[in-house]
Design an enzyme around this catalytic site. Sequence first.
Site, PDB file in Angstrom:
ATOM      1  N   HIS A   1       7.273 -11.744   5.092  1.00 61.87           N
ATOM      2  CA  HIS A   1       6.839 -11.141   3.916  1.00 61.87           C
ATOM      3  C   HIS A   1       7.918 -10.983   2.990  1.00 61.87           C
ATOM      4  O   HIS A   1       9.053 -10.742   3.549  1.00 61.87           O
ATOM      5  CB  HIS A   1       5.979 -10.002   3.909  1.00 61.87           C
ATOM      6  CG  HIS A   1       6.399  -9.001   4.852  1.00 61.87           C
ATOM      7  ND1 HIS A   1       6.514  -9.153   6.253  1.00 61.87           N
ATOM      8  CD2 HIS A   1       6.911  -7.880   4.206  1.00 61.87           C
ATOM      9  CE1 HIS A   1       6.895  -7.892   6.646  1.00 61.87           C
ATOM     10  NE2 HIS A   1       7.074  -7.144   5.586  1.00 61.87           N
TER      11      HIS A   1
ATOM     12  N   ILE B   1       0.881  -1.283  -0.115  1.00 67.29           N
ATOM     13  CA  ILE B   1      -0.069  -0.067   0.090  1.00 67.29           C
ATOM     14  C   ILE B   1       0.993   1.373   0.038  1.00 67.29           C
ATOM     15  O   ILE B   1       0.497   2.364  -0.452  1.00 67.29           O
ATOM     16  CB  ILE B   1      -0.942  -0.078   1.128  1.00 67.29           C
ATOM     17  CG1 ILE B   1      -2.331   0.675   0.872  1.00 67.29           C
ATOM     18  CG2 ILE B   1      -0.332   0.208   2.426  1.00 67.29           C
ATOM     19  CD1 ILE B   1      -3.133   0.224   0.199  1.00 67.29           C
TER      20      ILE B   1
END
Length: 131
Positions: free
Chosen positions: A93, A30
């Site tokens: 991640h 994002i």
Amino acid sequence: MASIFTKIVKGEIPSYKIAEDELFYAFLDINPLAKGHTLVIPKKEVDYIFDLDDNLLKGLSLFTKKVAKAIEKSVPCKRIGVAVLGLEVPHAHIHLVPLNSEQDINFENPKLKFTQEEFCDIADRIRKELA
Ligand code: AMP
């Protein structure tokens, strides 16, 4: 408490999804460093990537490779850079960042801003390359 990424996997908070299978999930970052900046995670919530068991880490690498190849076809870039930080979100991640120069993967760079439509368009284009 569940990590923000677990909430994304469960659909409790939205994401610009790129790909998903039984074990892994990929979505746009994002706060991207570059157009197409994507995060790939195991659905299982483990903080530190090197605490993943061998099979899960292997699977994550192969899933990440597929996603990287699709990003590469969707965004003009020389190659896809890979980074693992995990200093902000305690859920393993892998960052995939389209690169035209080394500077493109400097996490101190100001993050890019895209509209919701632009994020959707980028995600669509990457998804099409995976189909
Ligand atoms: P780090 O843990 O240092 O690897 O950074 C976590 C990354 O997750 C940052 O690049 C954030 O922009 C990204 N991030 C945090 N929350 C979200 C979210 N809700 N959707 C997509 N990306 C996120």
